[in-house]
Enzyme design. Structure first.
Site, PDB file in Angstrom:
ATOM      1  N   LYS A 187       7.124  -7.212   6.301  1.00  0.00           N
ATOM      2  CA  LYS A 187       7.013  -6.951   7.745  1.00  0.00           C
ATOM      3  C   LYS A 187       6.648  -8.274   8.416  1.00  0.00           C
ATOM      4  O   LYS A 187       6.306  -9.238   7.717  1.00  0.00           O
ATOM      5  CB  LYS A 187       5.972  -5.864   8.032  1.00  0.00           C
ATOM      6  CG  LYS A 187       4.543  -6.272   7.694  1.00  0.00           C
ATOM      7  CD  LYS A 187       3.549  -5.245   8.186  1.00  0.00           C
ATOM      8  CE  LYS A 187       2.132  -5.788   8.074  1.00  0.00           C
ATOM      9  NZ  LYS A 187       1.119  -4.868   8.546  1.00  0.00           N
ATOM     10  N   CYS A 205       0.801  -1.240   0.000  1.00  0.00           N
ATOM     11  CA  CYS A 205       0.000   0.000   0.000  1.00  0.00           C
ATOM     12  C   CYS A 205       0.826   1.278   0.000  1.00  0.00           C
ATOM     13  O   CYS A 205       0.667   2.108  -0.890  1.00  0.00           O
ATOM     14  CB  CYS A 205      -0.934   0.013   1.196  1.00  0.00           C
ATOM     15  SG  CYS A 205      -2.329  -1.074   0.970  1.00  0.00           S
TER      16      CYS A 205
HETATM   17  C1  UDX Z   1      -0.753  -0.013   5.608  1.00  0.00           C
HETATM   18  C2  UDX Z   1      -1.636   0.872   6.499  1.00  0.00           C
HETATM   19  O1  UDX Z   1      -1.163   0.795   7.838  1.00  0.00           O
HETATM   20  C3  UDX Z   1      -3.095   0.450   6.378  1.00  0.00           C
HETATM   21  O2  UDX Z   1      -3.906   1.314   7.137  1.00  0.00           O
HETATM   22  C4  UDX Z   1      -3.512   0.498   4.911  1.00  0.00           C
HETATM   23  O3  UDX Z   1      -4.859   0.072   4.746  1.00  0.00           O
HETATM   24  C5  UDX Z   1      -2.583  -0.364   4.060  1.00  0.00           C
HETATM   25  O4  UDX Z   1      -1.222   0.047   4.263  1.00  0.00           O
HETATM   26  P1  UDX Z   1       0.350  -2.432   5.768  1.00  0.00           P
HETATM   27  O5  UDX Z   1       1.023  -2.119   4.480  1.00  0.00           O
HETATM   28  O6  UDX Z   1      -0.269  -3.762   5.962  1.00  0.00           O
HETATM   29  O7  UDX Z   1      -0.787  -1.340   6.093  1.00  0.00           O
HETATM   30  O8  UDX Z   1       1.488  -2.317   6.899  1.00  0.00           O
HETATM   31  P2  UDX Z   1       1.984  -1.366   8.089  1.00  0.00           P
HETATM   32  O9  UDX Z   1       2.017  -2.193   9.305  1.00  0.00           O
HETATM   33  O10 UDX Z   1       1.240  -0.098   8.165  1.00  0.00           O
HETATM   34  O11 UDX Z   1       3.490  -1.107   7.635  1.00  0.00           O
HETATM   35  C6  UDX Z   1       3.822  -0.495   6.387  1.00  0.00           C
HETATM   36  C7  UDX Z   1       5.319  -0.384   6.226  1.00  0.00           C
HETATM   37  O12 UDX Z   1       5.865   0.598   7.100  1.00  0.00           O
HETATM   38  C8  UDX Z   1       6.083  -1.671   6.546  1.00  0.00           C
HETATM   39  O13 UDX Z   1       7.148  -1.796   5.630  1.00  0.00           O
HETATM   40  C9  UDX Z   1       6.612  -1.436   7.949  1.00  0.00           C
HETATM   41  O14 UDX Z   1       7.761  -2.199   8.234  1.00  0.00           O
HETATM   42  C10 UDX Z   1       6.908   0.038   7.870  1.00  0.00           C
HETATM   43  N1  UDX Z   1       6.904   0.700   9.188  1.00  0.00           N
HETATM   44  C11 UDX Z   1       5.764   0.699   9.928  1.00  0.00           C
HETATM   45  C12 UDX Z   1       8.057   1.336   9.646  1.00  0.00           C
HETATM   46  O15 UDX Z   1       9.097   1.342   8.959  1.00  0.00           O
HETATM   47  N2  UDX Z   1       8.014   1.975  10.854  1.00  0.00           N
HETATM   48  C13 UDX Z   1       6.896   2.013  11.626  1.00  0.00           C
HETATM   49  O16 UDX Z   1       6.937   2.616  12.697  1.00  0.00           O
HETATM   50  C14 UDX Z   1       5.735   1.351  11.158  1.00  0.00           C
END
Ligand code: UDX
Length: 431
Positions: free
Chosen positions: A319, A258
């Site tokens: 993740k 996303c």
């Molecule tokens: C995301 C949104 O959170 C969600 O609301 C939307 O509908 C779809 O996109 P998702 O892609 O499943 O969800 O994962 P998320 O847990 O939000 O993490 C996204 C990315 O950011 C991952 O690569 C994660 O490792 C990274 N991340 C997340 C960080 O680098 N630091 C953080 O503090 C949080």
């Protein structure tokens, strides 16, 4: 009420089981016959906690069915929800081709009163396009709405069952009321707005969250240069109520299905509206450059660079909690290290097949079943993803005495002092 869900990915399938659990008759449509056959047997082709159990339960209760046939799937449905993918085109713009195709396919079978809902993430104005497509194929008096989805992979079922809010974008009251009623069992606040605002709300939420990650990573860069520690900085600012401690962890940048596409998408939407040089384009640029920049910096600090190094790469999904490898750091870091002359052994608790064929075929890239095997003879260990199996592993016990082993803690999960004491050359993020 019969509800048809088009697209059986994370969003479509999770929505399908949740609406089925409210007692509605749900039919899921997908163009992939193999996937549909498996779903009808209760088999989900990707890993998402709780989803398989819910699919099996609802199949058993007779509330859920799957088909590739639009006639069978759409006929008699009060609501038809489009949950197909909207990938990025080469130039970052949003590709709505799957949405358009599904609208053309469903058009013949919708009737007066059908509500056609777009749940996929789409640019503001997409309902006008949907209206044009449907009008060219049917005389039925349908209505249109936008229902953006905010679930996260790894917690998709709980996010859908217990959302922070439900956002409904519709222009007419009757459609709004039917959709509000449908979501009542969730007991979440319902935000009733225009379709364009609903569509933009989804981009705004994802871009805001992505911007926090880019921001904390930029501060981490400054910490490295200034001799500060990002974990300490985050702790210090996190007490400020306007900032908070959550969703604020540094690393190699955001990945997944996303954020990368939705940040590129909003940059492109803003550009198209004459807002060039916008923040979103910059977020995408900074995030895309980050993984290689970090590995280039470390290269200068380790003896002999990456050439000839045996690398243990731990974590292949984007993740923890998912086997999704879309924009996973491994798929960016591996080609870089291989091109630099390193060889790679990898481990992941869930991903058993590397999605990228080119990388998978590389003879120098082997996957093993345990962390012990991966690190046994490694010159460099990279903890890429914070899977509990990796974070909980005792790397002190496997440190090879005869070697100067490098430890790269790409998610700041380990104690630098402990690993340094064990004999590793430790690299974290922003410290
Ligand atoms: C995301 C949104 O959170 C969600 O609301 C939307 O509908 C779809 O996109 P998702 O892609 O499943 O969800 O994962 P998320 O847990 O939000 O993490 C996204 C990315 O950011 C991952 O690569 C994660 O490792 C990274 N991340 C997340 C960080 O680098 N630091 C953080 O503090 C949080």
């Amino acid at each position: 009420m019969k509800i048809t869900i088009i697209g059986t990915g994370f969003v479509g399938l999770t929505s399908a089981v949740v609406y089925a659990s409210f007692g509605h008759e749900i039919c899921g449509i997908d163009i992939d016959q193999r996937k549909i056959d498996l779903l009808n047997q209760g088999v989900v082709t990707f890993y998402e906690p709780k989803l398989t159990e819910m699919v099996q339960d609802e199949l058993e209760r007779g509330k859920l069915s799957f088909t590739t046939d639009y006639k069978e799937g759409v006929s008699g449905a009060k609501i038809v929800m489009v949950c197909v993918g909207t990938p990025s085109r080469e130039d970052g713009s949003v590709d709505t081709a799957y949405i358009e195709a599904s609208l053309r396919e469903m058009a013949k079978y919708i009737t007066d009163g059908t509500i056609v809902v777009i749940k996929s993430t789409v640019p503001p104005g997409t309902l006008d396009l949907a209206d044009q497509i449907l009008k060219s194929e049917t005389k039925a008096k349908y209505s249109l709405a936008s229902l953006p989805e905010f679930l996260k992979e790894g917690t998709a079922v709980d996010d859908t069952l217990y959302p922070d809010r439900t956002v409904i974008g519709a222009d007419d009251d009757e459609t709004m009321e039917v959709l509000a009623e449908l979501h009542k069992p969730l007991k979440a606040p319902i935000v009733k707005i225009s379709p364009r605002s609903a569509q933009l709300a989804k981009y705004a939420a994802n871009n805001y969250l992505a911007s926090r990650i880019v921001f904390v990573n930029e501060i981490a860069n400054v910490c490295e240069k200034a001799g500060a520690n990002i974990d300490e900085v985050v702790e210090a600012i996190g007490y400020e109520k306007r900032i908070g401690k959550h969703y604020w962890y540094p690393g190699l940048g955001y990945g997944g299905s996303c954020f990368p596409k939705d940040v590129k998408g909003l940059a492109n939407i803003a550009d198209g509206l004459g807002l060039e040089g916008n923040l979103f384009a910059k977020l995408d640029e900074l995030n895309s450059e980050r993984p290689v920049q970090i590995f280039e910096r470390i290269k200068k600090e380790i003896e002999g660079g990456w050439q000839g190094k045996k690398v243990a790469m731990l974590g292949l999904s984007f993740k923890p909690g998912t086997d999704d490898q879309r924009v996973a750091p491994a798929l960016i870091v591996a080609p870089y290290l291989l091109a630099e002359g390193a060889s790679i052994i990898s481990y992941d608790p869930m991903v058993k097949r590397i999605a990228d064929e080119k990388i998978a075929e590389s003879l120098r890239y082997n996957q093993v079943e345990t962390i012990e095997e991966a690190v046994a003879d490694a010159d460099v260990i990279i903890a890429l993803i914070e899977w509990s199996q990796i974070v909980g592993f005792n790397f002190k016990a496997t440190k090879v005495k005869e070697k100067q082993q490098v430890f790269i803690d790409a998610r700041n999960q380990f104690d630098k002092a402990e690993l340094t004491k064990a004999g590793y050359q430790y690299f974290g993020i922003g410290k």
